[in-house]
Design an enzyme around this catalytic site. Structure first.
Site, PDB file in Angstrom:
ATOM      1  CD  GLU A  43      -2.856   1.138   2.384  1.00 14.18           C
ATOM      2  OE1 GLU A  43      -2.841   0.195   3.192  1.00 14.18           O
ATOM      3  OE2 GLU A  43      -3.627   2.111   2.465  1.00 14.18           O
ATOM      4  NE  ARG A 270       3.623  -8.095  10.895  1.00 12.06           N
ATOM      5  CZ  ARG A 270       2.976  -7.375   9.981  1.00 12.06           C
ATOM      6  NH1 ARG A 270       1.892  -7.856   9.396  1.00 12.06           N
ATOM      7  NH2 ARG A 270       3.388  -6.179   9.662  1.00 12.06           N
ATOM      8  CE  LYS A 280       2.653   0.158   5.253  1.00 18.18           C
ATOM      9  NZ  LYS A 280       2.305   0.093   3.817  1.00 18.18           N
TER      10      LYS A 280
HETATM   11  P1  ATP Z   1      -0.603  -1.614   6.654  1.00 14.55           P
HETATM   12  O1  ATP Z   1      -1.403  -2.591   5.830  1.00 14.55           O
HETATM   13  O2  ATP Z   1      -0.922  -1.600   8.096  1.00 14.55           O
HETATM   14  O3  ATP Z   1      -0.482  -0.264   6.070  1.00 14.55           O
HETATM   15  P2  ATP Z   1       1.592  -3.337   6.029  1.00 14.55           P
HETATM   16  O4  ATP Z   1       2.920  -3.327   6.683  1.00 14.55           O
HETATM   17  O5  ATP Z   1       0.787  -4.575   6.028  1.00 14.55           O
HETATM   18  O6  ATP Z   1       0.869  -2.135   6.684  1.00 14.55           O
HETATM   19  P3  ATP Z   1       1.445  -3.329   3.147  1.00 14.55           P
HETATM   20  O7  ATP Z   1       1.913  -2.273   2.234  1.00 14.55           O
HETATM   21  O8  ATP Z   1       0.033  -3.726   3.090  1.00 14.55           O
HETATM   22  O9  ATP Z   1       1.803  -2.806   4.570  1.00 14.55           O
HETATM   23  O10 ATP Z   1       2.379  -4.596   3.015  1.00 14.55           O
HETATM   24  C1  ATP Z   1       2.695  -5.199   1.795  1.00 14.55           C
HETATM   25  C2  ATP Z   1       3.066  -6.634   2.016  1.00 14.55           C
HETATM   26  O11 ATP Z   1       4.138  -6.743   2.930  1.00 14.55           O
HETATM   27  C3  ATP Z   1       1.902  -7.422   2.608  1.00 14.55           C
HETATM   28  O12 ATP Z   1       1.744  -8.611   1.851  1.00 14.55           O
HETATM   29  C4  ATP Z   1       2.324  -7.713   4.005  1.00 14.55           C
HETATM   30  O13 ATP Z   1       1.834  -8.948   4.435  1.00 14.55           O
HETATM   31  C5  ATP Z   1       3.844  -7.702   3.915  1.00 14.55           C
HETATM   32  N1  ATP Z   1       4.434  -7.305   5.195  1.00 14.55           N
HETATM   33  C6  ATP Z   1       4.208  -6.185   5.884  1.00 14.55           C
HETATM   34  N2  ATP Z   1       4.887  -6.172   7.046  1.00 14.55           N
HETATM   35  C7  ATP Z   1       5.594  -7.332   7.082  1.00 14.55           C
HETATM   36  C8  ATP Z   1       6.504  -7.922   8.027  1.00 14.55           C
HETATM   37  N3  ATP Z   1       6.836  -7.314   9.166  1.00 14.55           N
HETATM   38  N4  ATP Z   1       7.043  -9.122   7.721  1.00 14.55           N
HETATM   39  C9  ATP Z   1       6.734  -9.733   6.568  1.00 14.55           C
HETATM   40  N5  ATP Z   1       5.891  -9.246   5.652  1.00 14.55           N
HETATM   41  C10 ATP Z   1       5.324  -8.060   5.890  1.00 14.55           C
END
Ligand code: ATP
Ligand code: MG
Length: 567
Positions: A43, A270, A280
């Protein structure tokens, strides 16, 4: 939650982790026509961090491994939080780690028309309805995992009414929050996500790509699986918090897919790192409130931050490989990441001489106008890299900590009447010191033994200590930024209260009077990694200007992880 995942646990037979084994099995079974297509769906509401790297190393890496393809898809379904600044930064950071989506760059917003059409179809089939209740009322009717929810009073309104209201929602006739479109599934389902989930909400902020064309925006659960389907994605790999969403993913995808092609979701743990926050929202807060210098502050777990800190792409990939992909949550030790960085830099970083806290050493029996050039190894790990020359003269800078007037027994550095070797040069003997009025040492005096020049006959006389040094007349003054952990506790996210109270007040120390050798001063280029002899690994910072080099400390030489593993 705290546990160390060893490589053996995370990587099973044939060197494949459990996701790769699933992919292999699907390919062998001929599913989806034997195609593999993954996607990384960030995102654009912040910069990528090392957790995202773990995700996209899997997405791009598994595609590479099995001859498939990986899409980059921006999950831009919420115009309130998103920005093109992030889109560009995300692309750059993925490239920095060495991956490329080629011509497969997509946006969830590309699918707004198809998603809207699907919503209309579901309304017509009696599978969706417009709910005019407030979000509080909807939440109150959700029930609990052990008690069923309550049907909305709008659940059974006629199809025509639903259609007309949904159209008006999108035409901007209602305020944000006035109503939502919900899937009509089962308010008594064991899976809370099946209790008539919201499909669309009204948002009036213009979208950075589609402008004000849309006033309704799809929720994650209604957008993600369908976007996978529209794109031809076969394996939608994400993190464990999406496990309970999977049945809903499958429910919506089934409205489109058939036997010949159907995407599937697979979840892994994760990445969580000690002494780090990875949310984030929290990272954005640190940036907005000036608690760090920006997204690329070298203390941030963002790829920008790690890069500016001197971490290399291969060290990050090596770390991700070591921790592996599993189905259970863990907290990974930051020392393991540092271990990977140190191992990589030990192989690749050029060795140079820098004095970070200088005191002057005068060799009283060395001629005033003489200069010798000492050959210094560029990298003892790789003799092919050769040597460079360093001038040696009567006045030298050494580390203040390398001298003690009244040393304890096992102090093998310099002290009155004691001998040490100056690295790559001569053995010297301390003959005296000069102090200023405050009692601080201003100069140290010594004599050198001309018969002990390194590499020449007679140089084999041994002394206990070896010091690094930089010649005074040719030294350049530099700034060194010395970093420590950003947080004082191992797992800041597990603590009660405000995470900002857990920030380490001493996470940045600036040394503004470091002395660097001329060979280094001549080749200052932001992003170049070096090992400063005896001090650690450092990287040239982008704040460097001609005549004023700035370095970030990447990591010290001592490996606390290797020590930990020996215990
Ligand atoms: P949010 O959705 O709260 O804004 P997010 O960290 O999930 O934050 P995204 O941009 O949706 O952000 O993440 C993109 C991809 O990265 C998703 O598939 C998510 O599962 C993965 N991802 C995010 N944080 C982690 C992490 N700490 N470890 C592994 N994968 C992650
Ligand atoms: Mg997310």
């Amino acid at each position: 939650m705290k546990e160390i995942i060893k490589e053996e646990e995370a990587v099973a037979e044939g060197g494949l982790n459990f996701i790769e084994q699933e992919i292999k099995a699907d390919l062998e079974a001929g599913k989806n026509g034997g195609r593999l297509n993954t996607r990384f769906p960030p995102e654009p509401n912040g910069y990528l961090h090392i957790g995202h790297a773990k995700a996209f190393i899997m997405d791009f890496g598994s595609a590479e491994k099995f001859g498939g393809t990986c899409n980059l898809r921006f999950d831009d379904t919420n115009p309130q939080k998103e920005d093109t600044e992030y889109v560009e930064a995300i692309k750059e950071d993925i490239h920095w780690l060495g991956y490329d989506w080629e011509d497969r760059l997509y946006y969830a917003s590309d699918y707004f028309p198809q998603l809207y059409d699907l919503a209309v179809r579901l309304i017509k089939e009696g599978k969706a309805y417009v709910d005019e209740q407030t979000s509080e009322q909807i939440a109150a009717q959700k029930g609990t995992p052990t008690t069923p929810g309550t049907n909305s009073p709008y659940r059974d309104r006629p199809v025509e009414e639903n259609l007309s209201l949904f159209e008006k929602m999108n035409a901007g006739e209602f305020d944000e929050g006035a109503m939502v479109l919900r899937a009509k599934i089962d308010m008594a389902s064991d899976n809370m996500h099946f209790r008539d989930p919201i499909m669309y909400r009204i948002i009036k902020t213009p979208h950075w790509r589609t402008g004000d064309k849309w006033k309704v925006y799809p929720m994650y659960d209604f957008a993600h699986g369908q976007s996978d389907y529209f794109e031809g994605v076969t394996h939608s790999i994400c993190t464990l918090e999406f496990v309970p969403h999977r049945p809903l993913y499958e429910y919506f995808v089934k409205e489109l897919a058939d036997d010949s092609y159907c995407p599937r979701q697979i979840e892994f743990n994760r990445l969580n790192l000690t002494y780090t926050v990875m949310s984030k929202r929290k990272l954005l807060q640190l940036v907005k409130e000036g608690l760090v210098s920006g997204w690329d502050d070298p203390r941030m777990p963002t790829l920008r931050g790690l890069r500016r800190r001197g971490y290399t792409p291969s060290s990050i990939k090596d770390f991700v490989k070591r921790i592996g992909y599993t189905k259970y949550e863990a907290l990974n030790h930051i020392e393991l990441l540092e271990h990977s960085v140190r191992e990589d830099l030990n192989k690749t970083a050029t060795r140079v001489s820098v004095i970070q806290n200088p005191v002057k050493l005068v060799l009283t029996n060395y001629p005033e106008d003489k200069t010798e050039y000492m050959a210094m190894d560029n990298n003892p790990e790789n003799p092919a890299e050769g040597t460079h020359e360093m001038p040696f003269s009567r006045e030298l800078w050494i580390e203040r900590e390398d001298f003690m007037e009244n040393p304890p027994k096992k102090f093998f550095r310099l002290s009155p009447d004691k001998e040490v070797r100056l690295k790559g040069a001569y053995i010297i003997k301390c003959t005296g010191i000069k102090k200023n009025d405050e009692g601080e040492i201003e100069e140290i005096y010594a004599t050198y033994d001309p018969d002990t020049r390194s590499g020449l006959p007679g140089s084999d006389r041994k002394v206990k200590g070896t010091l690094h040094w930089v010649s005074v007349p040719t030294a350049t003054t530099a700034e060194i930024r010395d970093y420590d952990r950003l947080f004082t506790v191992e797992n800041p996210s597990a603590e009660e209260g405000d995470f900002r109270d857990l920030l380490n007040p001493d996470s940045l120390k600036i040394r503004s009077n470091a002395k660097i050798e001329p060979w280094l001063a001549e080749r200052i280029k932001a992003g170049d990694n070096y090992q400063f002899q005896r001090l650690g690994y450092y990287v040239v910072d982008k704040d460097s200007t001609p005549g004023h080099p700035v370095f970030n400390k990447t990591i010290g030489l001592k490996d606390s992880w290797a020590k930990e593993m020996k215990k």
